[in-house]
Design an enzyme around this catalytic site. Structure first.
Site, PDB file in Angstrom:
ATOM      1  N   CYS A 195      -0.427   4.161   2.010  1.00  0.00           N
ATOM      2  CA  CYS A 195      -0.308   4.045   3.473  1.00  0.00           C
ATOM      3  C   CYS A 195       1.138   4.329   3.896  1.00  0.00           C
ATOM      4  CB  CYS A 195      -0.627   2.630   3.968  1.00  0.00           C
ATOM      5  SG  CYS A 195      -2.043   1.866   3.226  1.00  0.00           S
ATOM      6  N   ASP A 196       2.087   3.803   3.141  1.00  0.00           N
ATOM      7  CA  ASP A 196       3.475   3.773   3.617  1.00  0.00           C
ATOM      8  C   ASP A 196       4.440   4.655   2.831  1.00  0.00           C
ATOM      9  OD1 ASP A 196       2.616   1.874   5.453  1.00  0.00           O
ATOM     10  OD2 ASP A 196       2.926   0.235   4.055  1.00  0.00           O
TER      11      ASP A 196
ATOM     12  N   CYS B  19       0.833  -1.198   0.000  1.00  0.00           N
ATOM     13  CA  CYS B  19       0.000   0.000   0.000  1.00  0.00           C
ATOM     14  C   CYS B  19       0.870   1.251   0.000  1.00  0.00           C
ATOM     15  CB  CYS B  19      -0.922  -0.015   1.215  1.00  0.00           C
ATOM     16  SG  CYS B  19      -1.920   1.473   1.320  1.00  0.00           S
TER      17      CYS B  19
END
Ligand code: NDP
Length: 310
Positions: free
Chosen positions: A139-140, A136
């Site tokens: 997300c990261d 992701c």
């Protein structure tokens, strides 16, 4: 603990589940929805959603899911956090256990458990999961500001992730196993015209390289037999998803890839009273809007079923 009786139980808190909750509430089915491991579903791991009708400027994925959830709650849906630990669909009412402790008996069940990102299956990939390996980017990606990273895959997701990362990172490699991208033309053009995205065509990852601090590189094999290393700090997978149907696959018919099989244009499964909506039953479109639409169908099908079978 006493067993709770529910007319319509919905499993999964993504666009399909929340939309099913909206329709089921309006049909006075008093739906109870359990959100599962990822409340809001996959859209909460995306950035701006530009293709959901009604948002001319686009909308943040998390915001959109919060809005759909609030809409369902305002109409009376009982939305709860909790993960289904086991299910028994051998007879109706269906028995569903939440978090290993709470038992619910449901007259009708809507499965909207979505899909989960796939990994390549390399031991080194698992070793560095959370230490540079991620599925992701949104997300990261933040952690890789100014660094070099790689995205594996050639579909729309891979392109979206590469474009997102290109705005944060110094360089983004796209590791593509064929010599073409599967992504839509618009996405392809955007990726290919972004100066800090470098395409590594016809390449497969042999190993993710790293040390105690995390990922340091990847070893790639090109189709012509050349093996070479790239230096990266982040390794992002974007090679598709698998449907989260394991919970019910003992009773509910699935296809060879695990997608729940529904009857024609309906959401009916082979088990009377069990309906499926969203990515868990859709190998083809997998869009927020199509998931929402199938959630609507599932609630309408459940309403009809309950009218005829109570
Ligand atoms: P796709 O299945 O479309 O693409 C998967 C990609 O990963 C393909 O390029 C595939 O290669 C590659 N791949 C699969 N397995 C491996 C492997 N083991 N090693 C290396 N590469 C691998 O998945 P997506 O998640 O990209 O998209 C799913 C659906 O969601 C699609 O319908 C897509 O259009 C849609 N989507 C739409 C978006 C939008 O409209 N904004 C955004 C994101 C997704 P190959 O091509 O060789 O099979």
């Amino acid at each position: 603990m006493a067993i709770e009786n529910v007319k319509c139980l919905i499993i999964g808190g993504g666009p399909a589940g929340y939309t099913a909750a909206i329709y089921a509430s309006r049909a006075a089915l008093s739906p109870v929805l359990y959100e599962g491991i990822q409340p809001g579903g996959q859209l909460t791991t995306t950035t701006t959603v530009e293709n959901f009708p009604g948002y001319p400027q686009g909308v943040d994925g998390v915001q959109m899911m919060d809005d759909i959830k609030s809409q369902a709650e305002r109409l009376g849906a009982d939305i709860r956090s909790g993960v289904v630990s086991s299910i028994d669909l051998s007879r109706r009412p269906f028995t569903v256990v939440i978090d290993g402790e709470k038992t619910i008996e449901a007259q009708a069940l809507i499965i909207a458990t979505g899909a989960t990102a796939k990994y390549l299956g390399l031991a080194s990939e698992q070793q560095f999961r959370g230490m540079g390996v991620s599925a992701c980017a949104t997300c990261d990606g933040f952690f890789y500001r100014g660094r070099d990273v790689a995205v594996v895959g050639g579909g729309d997701t891979a392109c979206e992730e590469a474009l997102y990362l290109s705005g944060l990172c110094r360089k983004v490699y796209m590791i593509v196993r064929r010599n073409v991208l599967r992504a839509s033309r618009a996405m392809q053009e955007r990726v290919l015209s972004t100066s800090n995205i470098e395409m590594l065509w016809e390449c497969n990852t042999q190993e993710v390289l790293g040390d105690d601090a995390g990922v340091t590189g990847a070893r790639l094999l090109r189709k012509d037999g050349t093996v070479f290393d790239i230096k990266i700090d982040g390794f992002f997978l974007a090679i598709g998803h698998h449907p989260n149907s394991e919970l019910v696959s003992e009773w509910v018919k699935t296809d060879e890839n695990g997608y729940i099989v529904t009857d024609g244009r309906t959401s009916r499964t082979n088990v009377d009273g069990v309906f499926a909506a969203g990515d868990v039953q859709d190998p083809l479109y997998r869009q927020a809007i199509t998931a929402a639409a199938s959630g609507c169908r599932a609630a309408l099908d459940a309403e009809k079923f309950l009218l005829e079978n109570s």
